[in-house]
Design a protein around this motif. Sequence first.
Motif, PDB file in Angstrom:
ATOM      1  N   TYR A 169       0.020   4.169   1.024  1.00  0.00           N
ATOM      2  CA  TYR A 169      -0.247   2.971   0.227  1.00  0.00           C
ATOM      3  C   TYR A 169      -0.564   3.352  -1.211  1.00  0.00           C
ATOM      4  O   TYR A 169      -1.312   4.315  -1.459  1.00  0.00           O
ATOM      5  CB  TYR A 169      -1.431   2.187   0.800  1.00  0.00           C
ATOM      6  N   ASP A 174      -0.961  -5.522  -0.830  1.00  0.00           N
ATOM      7  CA  ASP A 174      -0.828  -4.072  -0.737  1.00  0.00           C
ATOM      8  C   ASP A 174       0.544  -3.663  -1.244  1.00  0.00           C
ATOM      9  O   ASP A 174       1.547  -4.364  -1.007  1.00  0.00           O
ATOM     10  CB  ASP A 174      -0.992  -3.598   0.714  1.00  0.00           C
ATOM     11  N   VAL A 228       3.109  -0.857  -0.562  1.00  0.00           N
ATOM     12  CA  VAL A 228       3.305   0.024   0.591  1.00  0.00           C
ATOM     13  C   VAL A 228       4.467   0.970   0.322  1.00  0.00           C
ATOM     14  O   VAL A 228       5.536   0.540  -0.146  1.00  0.00           O
ATOM     15  CB  VAL A 228       3.573  -0.796   1.863  1.00  0.00           C
ATOM     16  N   THR A 246      -3.939   6.639   0.520  1.00  0.00           N
ATOM     17  CA  THR A 246      -3.826   5.715  -0.604  1.00  0.00           C
ATOM     18  C   THR A 246      -3.981   6.444  -1.930  1.00  0.00           C
ATOM     19  O   THR A 246      -4.686   7.464  -2.011  1.00  0.00           O
ATOM     20  CB  THR A 246      -4.862   4.581  -0.509  1.00  0.00           C
TER      21      THR A 246
END
Length: 791
Positions: free
Chosen positions: A442, A429, A431, A509
């Motif tokens: 994200y 990921d 972040v 996200t």
Amino acid sequence: PADIVVTGSARAERRFDVSYAVNSLSQAEIQKLAPASMADLLGKLPGIQVEPTGGEVQNITRVRGIPTDGGYAYFQQDGLPLFHEGDGYFFRAADLQRYDLMDARMETVRGGPAPIYASQAAAIVNNLTVSGGETPKGKAQLTLGTTGLYRLDLMQSGKLGDRTYYAIGGFIRYNDGYRDNGFPNDKGGQIRANIKHDFDNGSIKITANYLNDHNVFYLPIPTADPRNPATSLNPYINYFSGTMNSPALRNVNISYLDASGSRQTLHRDLGNGRHMQFGNLGIQYDGDFNGWIVSAKAGFTKGKLSFDAFYSTTNPVDANTFANSYLGAARTAFGSGVSRIGYAIAGTNGQTAYNPSADSGLVMQGQYRAVESSFYSGQADFSLTHRFETGIGAHDVKVGLYASAYGETLFSVYQNYMVQVKGKPATLDMVAYSASGGVLGYVTDNGALNDASTLSQGNVDAKMYAVYANDTWTIAKGLRVDAGIRHEGYTFDGYALLTSTANLGNASTLADDATRRFNGSIQPHKLSPQITNWTVGANYDITRNFGGYVRASHLEIPPTATVAASVDPVILTTKANQFEAGLKASFGRSYLYLTGFYTKFNPYNASFVAFNPTTGRNDQTVPFYGDVVVKGVEMDGALHIAGGLSVAGSLTVQSPKYKNLTNTSGADPSQVNGKQIIREPKLFGNIRPNYAFDMGGNHVEIYGTYSYTSKRYVDFFNQTALPAYGTFGVGLTASRGTWQFQAVGDNITNAHGLTEGNTRTDILSGQGTGNAIYGRPIFGRNFRFILSKSW
């Protein structure tokens, strides 16, 4: 090789007598080669260059003179295909055939009359299956390998009743694999059976096949740091055992919107690999009615493919540079409080941080592809052959009718992931952290950099017919002329669902901001291509052991059925003229065949679709059309020196070049003309010494192989090379009565060699280095041990 061949001719003939390049391998000869896959087996034959680095299936096979990944090699079983076209949706027709003890022999025709005796064929690979006889026969074979391979083959044949016989056999196999996926590579098997009844003037045979097999697909890996190509990535991704396949991709979720706007979520497992299931029923009849030979064959195949693979996309990149490139977008989405973009192991809510500088300092993208397809193919062939005596020699005439009805459903969705640069990588990921280390959002979605970046669905049904005729005219002893023609008509009825951009609405996200969705529109396609192929050849045998031939052939390849199920397809009929001249000499078990060839494609479609790192989609179409010319010499020989010592081998020398390419989208192809065709070597071949002797009641053979492939290029401009490589193999076979033991080793010196490159991104401009630093390495040293018992 066996002296009698049936593929590509009106009736069975000696290999020496035909006027084209053909090889026939018996079951015993194939077993001695101990191929790891069908591609590996074909690569031992003259004029065929392979890239067997993808695993057991979906490998690249190139026939000399034919610059395509499949080489227009048409696969048959007992003279009839299992699927009409050479390629289905994400599978090759070759993948429907797995060699086992039910194969009596394999015949391969390169060039010559192939366009007359099969559709879309510059070459024919015909596997002829075992039939039963008066005497019961059977064989059991156990294979163990250092790759974690366990395989059992069985075959039994015999008599059922008066002039009625049976044969049944197959295999079951488990293989951890050549590379460490973290899960098994191959698991499954097949069974084949037939019943044959003999008449006074012929026979009828009913056949059945069933395959259920999983095979993991190996894709290219980075081998050196693009920031400093002299720095090997071997400490992180082992050259021989490393792969980007990973257990981290065994629970993948891919979401997209259907035409109604409803969210659909797929749950995928990379461990499923390429799961192929199909069944086939067939019938074959042959009869001789006072010199009129009637042959009728029919078959029907139905199956489905579920395919999961992790494809390479862009080169590895400096982790800090890549993260910083998303800082602006993250601040726009999550606020000015975003201080930095950091990495964490996917699925840990940003709490398990990952520092790339503790490894190579690199991160990379990869593309998970999920594909579903169902397919069917019915095919039938009827032919009539008769020999006519005339005042000037004899004419052996064959006329036939072939027809097929086939179709496929197509569905695929791609999702791009961030991963570590190491073997069996964890998904990452990206972040957005605040200055205090809090998670504000994200860039990724549980490791996905772009959710559902590519989405497609379609369907196609096709029908085709072919009428063909061939006349072999024996003018005088040793002098023959033959000519043939084949006309084909197709109808494709298909459609593709159109897509557009969608936001799945997850505000935490960036990964779902530009997914693909079906927008409710359909693009229909109805196509009716017609093609005509022809061949003319002449053969003159000076003696029974020395002769020569010349041949000219015209090959046309219509658009494939999947074109009619694609969005905005390029519709093009490829045309090729092939010219061959051969010399042949055969003395007992020694022989030499030389075939000079010249092939010109016009038009040739060199277009490709590339990965676009900006959109995360495979949406960059670069159209190149023009001429391709390939000329060279194929050599195939064997020399029995003395006693049990012999040497066999093959060598192909060629000059594959682009000529007169054009581009309709602004690219300048002038610097491509005259360059070596992508991934085509100028020289390839092998040499195979063999020594056989008897010792203590055992028959022993010791043999070796040296295989060589010269330099190739990954790109049109020949800026990045795939260096030449050669590998050594060894083998030993010991037989005593009905028992046989065999040990075979491949690449015993752990030679390095790269194939393919990274075809998603490097075809146009290379990899920025003189030699490739991204590709599919050949497999490292491995051994197989085979114990068999016949009865």
